[in-house]
Scaffold this motif. Structure first.
Motif, PDB file in Angstrom:
ATOM      1  N   MET A  82       0.869  -1.045  -0.019  1.00 41.73           N
ATOM      2  CA  MET A  82       0.333  -0.325  -0.066  1.00 41.73           C
ATOM      3  C   MET A  82       0.641   1.195   0.003  1.00 41.73           C
ATOM      4  SD  MET A  82      -3.495   0.729  -0.097  1.00 41.73           S
ATOM      5  CE  MET A  82      -3.973  -0.377   0.872  1.00 41.73           C
ATOM      6  N   LEU A  83       2.087   1.156   0.841  1.00 42.92           N
ATOM      7  CA  LEU A  83       3.423   2.460   0.843  1.00 42.92           C
ATOM      8  C   LEU A  83       3.437   2.759  -0.507  1.00 42.92           C
ATOM      9  CD1 LEU A  83       3.681   2.154   4.698  1.00 42.92           C
ATOM     10  CD2 LEU A  83       2.379   4.050   3.758  1.00 42.92           C
ATOM     11  N   THR A  84       4.073   1.461  -0.844  1.00 43.48           N
ATOM     12  CA  THR A  84       4.934   1.316  -1.954  1.00 43.48           C
ATOM     13  C   THR A  84       4.062   2.055  -3.842  1.00 43.48           C
ATOM     14  OG1 THR A  84       4.410  -0.453  -2.674  1.00 43.48           O
ATOM     15  CG2 THR A  84       7.010   0.175  -1.287  1.00 43.48           C
ATOM     16  N   SER A  85       2.306   1.865  -2.855  1.00 45.11           N
ATOM     17  CA  SER A  85       1.994   2.238  -4.676  1.00 45.11           C
ATOM     18  C   SER A  85       1.200   4.274  -4.413  1.00 45.11           C
ATOM     19  CB  SER A  85       0.543   1.315  -4.176  1.00 45.11           C
ATOM     20  OG  SER A  85      -0.386   1.944  -2.993  1.00 45.11           O
ATOM     21  N   MET A  86       2.135   4.433  -2.659  1.00 45.87           N
ATOM     22  CA  MET A  86       1.859   5.468  -2.239  1.00 45.87           C
ATOM     23  C   MET A  86       3.362   6.362  -3.250  1.00 45.87           C
ATOM     24  SD  MET A  86       0.219   6.454   0.979  1.00 45.87           S
ATOM     25  CE  MET A  86      -1.392   5.447   1.214  1.00 45.87           C
ATOM     26  N   GLY A  87       4.169   6.136  -3.900  1.00 49.72           N
ATOM     27  CA  GLY A  87       5.179   5.801  -4.027  1.00 49.72           C
ATOM     28  C   GLY A  87       6.738   6.032  -3.990  1.00 49.72           C
ATOM     29  N   PHE A  88       6.513   5.200  -2.257  1.00 52.09           N
ATOM     30  CA  PHE A  88       7.448   4.985  -2.110  1.00 52.09           C
ATOM     31  C   PHE A  88       8.281   4.196  -1.123  1.00 52.09           C
ATOM     32  CE2 PHE A  88       4.917   7.692   1.306  1.00 52.09           C
ATOM     33  CZ  PHE A  88       5.960   8.915   1.022  1.00 52.09           C
ATOM     34  N   THR A  89       9.867   3.634  -1.580  1.00 57.15           N
ATOM     35  CA  THR A  89       9.900   2.307  -1.972  1.00 57.15           C
ATOM     36  C   THR A  89      10.407   1.489  -0.434  1.00 57.15           C
ATOM     37  OG1 THR A  89      12.308   3.189  -0.050  1.00 57.15           O
ATOM     38  CG2 THR A  89      12.331   3.897  -2.520  1.00 57.15           C
ATOM     39  N   ALA A  90      10.413   0.064  -1.139  1.00 50.11           N
ATOM     40  CA  ALA A  90       9.906  -0.514   0.406  1.00 50.11           C
ATOM     41  C   ALA A  90      10.678  -0.335   1.455  1.00 50.11           C
ATOM     42  CB  ALA A  90      10.096  -2.794  -0.876  1.00 50.11           C
ATOM     43  N   ALA A  91      11.929  -0.303   1.473  1.00 53.15           N
ATOM     44  CA  ALA A  91      12.473   0.331   2.489  1.00 53.15           C
ATOM     45  C   ALA A  91      12.024   1.731   3.092  1.00 53.15           C
ATOM     46  CB  ALA A  91      13.745   0.009   2.131  1.00 53.15           C
ATOM     47  N   GLN A  92      11.416   2.176   2.365  1.00 55.41           N
ATOM     48  CA  GLN A  92      10.636   2.889   3.280  1.00 55.41           C
ATOM     49  C   GLN A  92       9.768   2.586   3.966  1.00 55.41           C
ATOM     50  OE1 GLN A  92      10.832   6.194  -0.136  1.00 55.41           O
ATOM     51  NE2 GLN A  92      12.854   6.966   0.430  1.00 55.41           N
ATOM     52  N   ALA A  93       8.923   2.014   3.087  1.00 57.90           N
ATOM     53  CA  ALA A  93       7.867   1.676   3.975  1.00 57.90           C
ATOM     54  C   ALA A  93       8.171   0.824   5.290  1.00 57.90           C
ATOM     55  CB  ALA A  93       6.886   1.195   2.568  1.00 57.90           C
TER      56      ALA A  93
END
Length: 139
Positions: A10-21
Motif C-alpha cells: 500500500m505504501l509503495t503504491s503511494m510512491g515510497f520505496t519498500a525500504a522507506q515503507a
C-alpha cells in the motif's frame, strides 16, 4: 518485527520505496495509517529519519549494552477524540465538470471557501465531502 507485506504494498503504491515503507511501519509499530502520516511528515529528510529508526531499534535491541533505549518504543499516544474542522466537497454533475470547494470550521462557524468567494455556510453539506480534516481534541 517483519512488516506486513500488504501494508508495504500500500505504501509503495503511494510512491515510497519498500525500504522507506518498512522503516515507517517499524517506526509506528506496524500501523499503516500512522506509517503513511510518518512518511509524509518526514518527507523533507526521509533518509535521516529512516536512519534514526534504525539507530533506535538497535538501542532497543541491546539496551543493557548502551544504557539507552530505556522506555524506547513505549509512548503515550494521547487522546483518541477528534473534531471535524474542515472538509472538501465537489460541486458539479460529475468529477469531469464543476469544481471543488472547502468548508472550514472557524470560531465555531462553518465557512465556505469557493474560489474568491468566502462566506458563512448555514447548512454545510457534511455528508458530501471527499476529504475530511480532523483535529485531535486536547484532553
Amino acid at each position: 518485527q517483519v512488516a506486513d507485506p500488504e501494508s508495504v504494498a500500500m505504501l509503495t503504491s503511494m510512491g515510497f520505496t519498500a525500504a522507506q515503507a518498512e522503516g515507517a511501519l517499524k517506526a509506528t509499530q506496524g500501523v499503516l495509517e500512522r506509517a503513511a502520516d510518518w512518511l509524509f511528515s518526514h518527507a523533507d529528510d526521509l533518509d535521516a529519519a529512516l536512519a534514526g529508526v534504525s539507530e533506535s531499534s538497535a538501542s532497543v535491541a541491546a539496551p543493557a549494552a548502551s544504557g539507552a533505549g530505556e522506555g524506547a518504543g513505549s509512548f503515550q499516544d494521547g487522546n483518541a477524540d477528534y473534531e471535524l474542522v474542515g472538509f472538501v466537497s465537489h460541486m458539479g454533475g460529475n468529477t469531469g465538470c464543476g469544481h471543488y470547494v472547502c468548508h472550514v470550521k472557524k470560531d465555531g462557524r462553518w465557512v465556505l471557501y469557493n474560489d474568491e468567494k468566502v462566506a458563512v455556510s448555514q447548512k454545510p453539506p457534511l455528508d458530501l465531502g471527499y476529504l475530511y480534516i480532523y483535529k485531535r481534541v486536547e484532553a
